[in-house]
Design a protein around this motif. Structure first.
Motif, short mmCIF file in Angstrom:
data_model
loop_
_atom_site.label_atom_id
_atom_site.label_comp_id
_atom_site.label_asym_id
_atom_site.label_seq_id
_atom_site.Cartn_x
_atom_site.Cartn_y
_atom_site.Cartn_z
N ILE A 273 0.86 -1.20 0.00
CA ILE A 273 0.00 0.00 0.00
C ILE A 273 0.89 1.24 0.00
O ILE A 273 0.66 2.20 -0.74
CB ILE A 273 -0.95 0.01 1.22
CG1 ILE A 273 -1.93 -1.16 1.16
CG2 ILE A 273 -1.73 1.34 1.29
CD1 ILE A 273 -2.84 -1.32 2.38
N ALA A 274 1.94 1.19 0.83
CA ALA A 274 2.85 2.34 0.91
C ALA A 274 3.45 2.63 -0.46
O ALA A 274 3.48 3.79 -0.91
CB ALA A 274 3.95 2.05 1.94
N ILE A 275 3.90 1.58 -1.14
CA ILE A 275 4.52 1.77 -2.46
C ILE A 275 3.48 2.37 -3.43
O ILE A 275 3.74 3.32 -4.16
CB ILE A 275 5.07 0.43 -3.00
CG1 ILE A 275 6.15 -0.10 -2.06
CG2 ILE A 275 5.62 0.59 -4.42
CD1 ILE A 275 6.59 -1.53 -2.34
N GLY A 276 2.27 1.80 -3.41
CA GLY A 276 1.21 2.28 -4.31
C GLY A 276 0.87 3.74 -4.07
O GLY A 276 0.70 4.52 -5.02
N LEU A 285 -3.68 10.48 3.96
CA LEU A 285 -3.81 10.32 5.42
C LEU A 285 -4.25 8.88 5.61
O LEU A 285 -5.31 8.49 5.14
CB LEU A 285 -4.87 11.30 5.95
CG LEU A 285 -5.33 11.11 7.40
CD1 LEU A 285 -4.16 11.19 8.37
CD2 LEU A 285 -6.36 12.18 7.76
N TRP A 286 -3.44 8.10 6.28
CA TRP A 286 -3.61 6.64 6.29
C TRP A 286 -3.75 6.12 7.72
O TRP A 286 -2.83 6.24 8.51
CB TRP A 286 -2.40 6.03 5.57
CG TRP A 286 -2.37 4.54 5.47
CD1 TRP A 286 -3.36 3.64 5.72
CD2 TRP A 286 -1.23 3.76 5.06
NE1 TRP A 286 -2.93 2.37 5.48
CE2 TRP A 286 -1.63 2.41 5.08
CE3 TRP A 286 0.08 4.08 4.66
CZ2 TRP A 286 -0.75 1.38 4.73
CZ3 TRP A 286 0.95 3.06 4.32
CH2 TRP A 286 0.53 1.72 4.35
N ALA A 401 0.88 -2.98 -5.80
CA ALA A 401 1.03 -1.52 -5.73
C ALA A 401 0.43 -0.82 -6.95
O ALA A 401 -0.22 0.22 -6.84
CB ALA A 401 2.49 -1.16 -5.58
N GLU A 402 0.62 -1.42 -8.15
CA GLU A 402 0.14 -0.72 -9.35
C GLU A 402 -1.38 -0.58 -9.37
O GLU A 402 -1.92 0.39 -9.91
CB GLU A 402 0.65 -1.36 -10.65
CG GLU A 402 0.34 -2.83 -10.82
CD GLU A 402 1.57 -3.70 -10.58
OE1 GLU A 402 2.36 -3.39 -9.65
OE2 GLU A 402 1.73 -4.71 -11.29
#
Ligand SMILES: O=c1ccn([C@@H]2O[C@H](COP(=O)(O)OP(=O)(O)O[C@H]3O[C@H](CO)[C@@H](O)[C@H](O)[C@H]3O)[C@@H](O)[C@H]2O)c(=O)[nH]1
Length: 455
Positions: A273-276, A285-286, A401-402
């Motif tokens: 998720i971070a990479i995406g 904001l996560w 991620a993509e």
């Protein structure tokens, strides 16, 4: 509690008692009821004694809804005794109704035995309510359960054919039967109160109205606690920090990610998720949490994000991103800086997003969330699909991620139509709850039924 508060706002002559059953996997019931009782002094809370053994882990693993249903059903005598000895004996006024949660249909029988009316309070959407009734029809007609080789299903409450992949909740026999049984039981209540508004789900609401074998439906929503959970200590400090950070961001520029009370992911998925997010280039904001494990219901917090996120992520995104544990969600969705909401599509989160006109990016995890997401994307045009069939309990399910980058960019860069639709729906929601609006009128009808209530 929100429903009880609304009832009292409309007619303060009602006396409301809430019976709370201990949930063996979510901490102390006393702490929760005591804290609720101290905030809502006009409502009486009674804890049902904790004498029933917790559902066995094997049963929970096969079917959480059916395991919880058996556990709740085992409380029938305790609930009946409590109503007789602590509610009826305590107050000479007749009971207007025993209002039961959607999983507590066993207590419709208790109400009948006591000669009082009962109402179901349905905290999910009208479409899934109609789905549960449809499951009971299929069972009654001897139709087979769902199968992966079936063509997409034509189900009256959805305007598009429904693929098997968005029905993971109903893939196992025990869960299918459990939801069908509750659906069948709803018919024996005196009314079903739904936390939705008719304008939001007109197709599903029409499908319900077309039935002549169900009690009156009262669409009284959205019931939203606009104040949210009261926070103290470090949570309150974090809340202020989040809102201050949002104040500094441009309008509709922030993607908010939050997955409800039970939603979290394993470390590999959190990294992805971070990479995406980083690749999308958008502000975020996560509310980042680990998925619950070993029978726990709540996702868990952890202290050091750096330990699990990709190396350098925190440093590289420090000007565009913020991370938190429990998020003050309602206040965040209400903030003008928020432009999209990656959500598990729990129905309360959905209603909150609709109310504040924040378009949704769907990432359902469990329960009926896949069907909620399907309705939002396919039937209502209120959401962008990130995934519709992710299963948190399936070890091989993983969103790359993509896919995350693409969904975020689609919404933030081409989401104008969805944004307009969200705005229209928000206006409809606000009209529904004020005098003369559909939910306001439905609430009045419910109260009238209670005041003249006969079982
Ligand atoms: O960090 C957080 C997480 C959640 N919330 C609030 O908690 C509630 C979450 O409710 P919901 O979106 O309905 O999610 P769940 O807690 O997952 O709800 C369960 O119950 C719902 C029906 O009531 C179902 O639709 C869901 O599938 C089921 O998981 C909402 O009011 C949120 O605003 C916060 O304020 N901060």
């Amino acid at each position: 509690v929100q429903l009880a508060k609304m009832v009292l706002e409309r007619n303060d002559s009602f006396l409301i008692t809430m019976l709370a059953i201990h949930n063996p996997f979510s901490g102390s019931i006393s702490k929760n009821t005591k804290s609720l009782a101290s905030i809502h002094t006009e409502i009486r809370f009674i804890e049902i004694p904790e004498t029933i053994p917790a559902p066995p882990p094997e049963a929970l693993a096969v079917g959480p809804a059916s395991a919880y249903t058996s556990y709740i059903n085992d409380h029938k005598t305790l609930v009946k005794d409590t109503i007789v000895n602590q509610v009826m004996a305590h107050n000479p006024a007749p009971i207007a109704s025993v209002v039961v949660d959607m999983f507590c249909t066993a207590f419709i029988d208790v109400a009948k035995e006591l000669g009082v009316a009962s109402h179901v309070f349905y905290t999910s959407d009208a479409a899934f309510l109609a789905m549960m009734l449809y499951l009971s029809d299929r069972e009654d007609m001897g139709e087979p359960k769902f199968s992966p080789t079936d063509p997409d299903y034509i189900i009256p409450c959805y305007s598009n054919p429904v693929p098997y992949r968005v029905l993971p909740l109903l893939h196992t026999d025990v869960e299918y039967e459990s939801f069908a049984n509750h659906g069948r039981k709803f018919k024996y209540s005196n009314g079903i109160i739904v936390n939705t508004f008719s304008e939001a789900e007109s197709h599903a609401v029409s499908a319900l109205l077309a039935r002549d074998d169900i009690p009156p439906i009262f669409n009284v929503g959205p019931l939203i606690d606009h104040k949210g959970k009261s926070l103290s200590g470090s949570d309150a400090v974090k809340r202020d920090e989040i809102l201050k950070w949002l104040d500094d961001q441009p309008e509709k520029s922030v993607v908010f990610l939050c997955f409800g009370s039970g939603g979290g992911f394993d470390e590999a998925q959190l990294k992805e998720i971070a990479i995406g997010l980083e690749r999308s280039g958008h502000r975020f904001l996560w509310s980042l949490r680990l998925k619950p494990s070993k029978g726990k219901l709540q996702a868990s917090f952890f202290d050091n994000y750096g330990e699990i996120l990709p190396q350098g992520f925190l440093e590289r995104t420090k000007n565009i991103g913020m991370l938190c544990g429990w998020a003050p969600q309602v206040e965040i969705l209400a903030h003008k800086a928020v432009g999209a909401f990656v959500s598990h599509c729990g129905w309360n989160s959905t209603l909150e997003a609709l109310w504040y006109a924040v378009p949704i990016i769907t990432w359902p995890l469990y329960g009926e969330q896949h069907m909620n997401a399907f309705q939002l994307v396919k039937d209502l045009g209120l959401a962008v699909e990130l995934t519709l069939d992710f299963r948190r309990d399936c070890p091989t399910d993983f969103v790359k991620a993509e896919v995350i980058t693409k969904a975020v960019k689609t919404m933030m860069e081409q989401g104008g139509k969805l944004r307009n639709k969200a705005k229209e729906t928000s206006e409809m929601a606000k009209k529904a709850v004020v005098e003369g609006g559909s939910s306001y009128v439905a609430f009045g009808n419910l109260i009238d039924q209670w005041l003249g209530s006969k079982p």
